[in-house]
Scaffold this motif. Structure first.
Motif: not given
Ligand SMILES: [Fe+2]
Ligand SMILES: [Fe+2]
Length: 167
Positions: A39, A41, A95-99, A102
Protein backbone atom coordinates in the motif's frame (compact mmCIF):
# COMPACT_ATOMS: atom_id res chain seq x y z
CA UNK A 1 -6.93 -18.67 31.55
CA UNK A 2 -8.71 -21.55 33.25
CA UNK A 3 -12.29 -21.19 34.39
CA UNK A 4 -11.75 -22.46 37.93
CA UNK A 5 -8.10 -21.69 38.53
CA UNK A 6 -5.87 -18.76 37.82
CA UNK A 7 -3.06 -19.78 35.48
CA UNK A 8 -0.65 -17.00 36.34
CA UNK A 9 0.56 -17.71 39.85
CA UNK A 10 4.00 -16.17 39.94
CA UNK A 11 6.18 -13.51 38.41
CA UNK A 12 7.80 -16.26 36.31
CA UNK A 13 4.37 -17.20 34.94
CA UNK A 14 3.54 -13.57 34.20
CA UNK A 15 6.87 -13.15 32.42
CA UNK A 16 6.31 -16.24 30.24
CA UNK A 17 2.74 -15.19 29.48
CA UNK A 18 3.95 -11.78 28.28
CA UNK A 19 6.75 -13.40 26.24
CA UNK A 20 4.07 -15.48 24.49
CA UNK A 21 1.95 -12.39 23.95
CA UNK A 22 4.93 -10.73 22.28
CA UNK A 23 5.76 -13.79 20.18
CA UNK A 24 2.19 -13.81 18.91
CA UNK A 25 2.40 -10.04 18.26
CA UNK A 26 5.59 -10.37 16.18
CA UNK A 27 3.99 -13.13 14.11
CA UNK A 28 0.90 -10.98 13.46
CA UNK A 29 3.09 -8.01 12.50
CA UNK A 30 5.03 -10.25 10.11
CA UNK A 31 1.74 -11.10 8.42
CA UNK A 32 0.51 -7.49 8.32
CA UNK A 33 3.67 -5.88 6.89
CA UNK A 34 3.48 -7.23 3.29
CA UNK A 35 0.12 -5.51 2.92
CA UNK A 36 1.59 -2.25 4.22
CA UNK A 37 4.57 -2.59 1.83
CA UNK A 38 2.13 -2.96 -1.04
CA UNK A 39 0.00 0.00 0.00
CA UNK A 40 2.88 2.42 0.68
CA UNK A 41 3.40 4.92 -2.11
CA UNK A 42 6.57 6.71 -1.05
CA UNK A 43 9.57 4.53 -2.11
CA UNK A 44 11.50 5.26 1.09
CA UNK A 45 8.49 4.23 3.19
CA UNK A 46 8.06 1.08 1.13
CA UNK A 47 11.73 0.25 1.64
CA UNK A 48 11.47 1.05 5.35
CA UNK A 49 8.59 -1.41 5.79
CA UNK A 50 10.54 -3.99 3.78
CA UNK A 51 13.56 -3.60 6.05
CA UNK A 52 11.37 -3.88 9.14
CA UNK A 53 9.77 -7.06 7.80
CA UNK A 54 13.25 -8.63 7.71
CA UNK A 55 13.97 -7.30 11.20
CA UNK A 56 10.65 -8.62 12.47
CA UNK A 57 11.50 -12.13 11.26
CA UNK A 58 14.80 -11.86 13.13
CA UNK A 59 12.97 -10.66 16.24
CA UNK A 60 10.75 -13.75 16.24
CA UNK A 61 13.90 -15.86 16.00
CA UNK A 62 15.43 -14.04 18.98
CA UNK A 63 12.26 -14.73 20.97
CA UNK A 64 12.52 -18.39 19.98
CA UNK A 65 16.10 -18.38 21.25
CA UNK A 66 14.92 -16.75 24.50
CA UNK A 67 12.26 -19.45 25.00
CA UNK A 68 14.97 -22.03 24.36
CA UNK A 69 17.15 -20.47 27.06
CA UNK A 70 14.16 -20.66 29.41
CA UNK A 71 13.83 -24.36 28.56
CA UNK A 72 10.51 -23.87 26.82
CA UNK A 73 8.91 -24.32 23.45
CA UNK A 74 8.21 -21.01 21.68
CA UNK A 75 4.45 -20.54 21.76
CA UNK A 76 2.15 -17.60 21.18
CA UNK A 77 -0.89 -16.56 23.14
CA UNK A 78 -3.67 -14.36 21.74
CA UNK A 79 -2.90 -10.67 22.06
CA UNK A 80 -6.11 -8.68 21.47
CA UNK A 81 -4.14 -5.42 21.75
CA UNK A 82 -2.01 -6.01 18.64
CA UNK A 83 -4.98 -7.51 16.80
CA UNK A 84 -6.89 -4.30 17.51
CA UNK A 85 -4.07 -2.02 16.37
CA UNK A 86 -3.67 -3.96 13.10
CA UNK A 87 -7.43 -4.12 12.53
CA UNK A 88 -7.79 -0.37 12.98
CA UNK A 89 -4.84 0.23 10.63
CA UNK A 90 -6.54 -1.87 7.94
CA UNK A 91 -9.87 -0.10 8.49
CA UNK A 92 -8.36 3.37 8.15
CA UNK A 93 -6.14 2.42 5.19
CA UNK A 94 -9.23 1.06 3.44
CA UNK A 95 -10.95 4.42 3.83
CA UNK A 96 -8.14 6.62 2.46
CA UNK A 97 -8.26 7.47 -1.23
CA UNK A 98 -5.41 9.93 -1.67
CA UNK A 99 -1.98 8.25 -1.97
CA UNK A 100 -0.08 10.86 0.02
CA UNK A 101 -2.69 10.83 2.79
CA UNK A 102 -2.54 7.02 2.79
CA UNK A 103 1.22 7.17 3.43
CA UNK A 104 0.63 9.45 6.42
CA UNK A 105 -2.01 7.02 7.71
CA UNK A 106 0.33 4.05 7.24
CA UNK A 107 3.09 5.77 9.19
CA UNK A 108 0.68 6.58 12.02
CA UNK A 109 -0.50 2.96 12.11
CA UNK A 110 3.07 1.63 12.03
CA UNK A 111 4.08 3.92 14.89
CA UNK A 112 1.16 2.64 17.00
CA UNK A 113 2.55 -0.87 16.44
CA UNK A 114 6.11 0.21 17.29
CA UNK A 115 4.99 1.93 20.48
CA UNK A 116 3.10 -1.18 21.57
CA UNK A 117 6.24 -3.24 20.98
CA UNK A 118 8.42 -0.71 22.81
CA UNK A 119 6.22 -0.79 25.91
CA UNK A 120 6.09 -4.60 25.96
CA UNK A 121 9.83 -5.10 25.43
CA UNK A 122 10.56 -2.44 28.05
CA UNK A 123 8.45 -4.37 30.58
CA UNK A 124 9.89 -7.75 29.58
CA UNK A 125 13.45 -6.46 29.97
CA UNK A 126 12.73 -5.08 33.45
CA UNK A 127 11.12 -8.35 34.51
CA UNK A 128 13.85 -10.56 32.99
CA UNK A 129 16.46 -8.50 34.81
CA UNK A 130 14.55 -8.81 38.08
CA UNK A 131 14.29 -12.58 37.56
CA UNK A 132 18.06 -12.79 36.99
CA UNK A 133 17.84 -13.77 33.31
CA UNK A 134 20.44 -11.50 31.79
CA UNK A 135 20.90 -13.95 28.91
CA UNK A 136 17.29 -13.27 27.91
CA UNK A 137 17.65 -9.53 28.59
CA UNK A 138 20.36 -9.31 25.92
CA UNK A 139 18.07 -10.79 23.26
CA UNK A 140 15.09 -8.64 24.23
CA UNK A 141 17.28 -5.53 24.26
CA UNK A 142 18.27 -6.12 20.62
CA UNK A 143 14.60 -6.29 19.66
CA UNK A 144 13.79 -3.15 21.66
CA UNK A 145 16.65 -1.26 20.00
CA UNK A 146 15.32 -2.17 16.53
CA UNK A 147 11.77 -1.09 17.42
CA UNK A 148 13.02 2.24 18.75
CA UNK A 149 15.17 2.84 15.66
CA UNK A 150 12.20 2.03 13.41
CA UNK A 151 9.98 4.42 15.32
CA UNK A 152 12.57 7.20 14.92
CA UNK A 153 12.90 6.57 11.18
CA UNK A 154 9.11 6.76 10.79
CA UNK A 155 8.98 10.06 12.66
CA UNK A 156 11.74 11.45 10.44
CA UNK A 157 9.94 10.38 7.25
CA UNK A 158 6.63 11.80 8.43
CA UNK A 159 8.06 15.14 9.51
CA UNK A 160 10.51 15.63 6.64
CA UNK A 161 8.09 14.98 3.78
CA UNK A 162 5.13 12.60 4.08
CA UNK A 163 2.94 14.84 6.25
CA UNK A 164 3.74 17.86 4.10
CA UNK A 165 2.81 16.04 0.89
CA UNK A 166 -0.42 14.82 2.50
CA UNK A 167 -1.50 18.23 3.82
FE1 LIG B 1 8.86 -6.32 16.35
FE1 LIG C 1 8.40 -3.34 15.08
Amino acid sequence: MGLFSKDIKSMDDLFVHTMRDMYYAEKQIEQALPDMIEKAHDPQLKQGFQTHLQETRGQSQRLEKAFQLLGMQAKGVDCPAIDGIIEEANDVAGEVENKAVLDAALIAAAQAVEHYEITRYGTLIAWARQLGRNDVVALLQQNLDEEKATDKKLTAMAESKVNRKAA
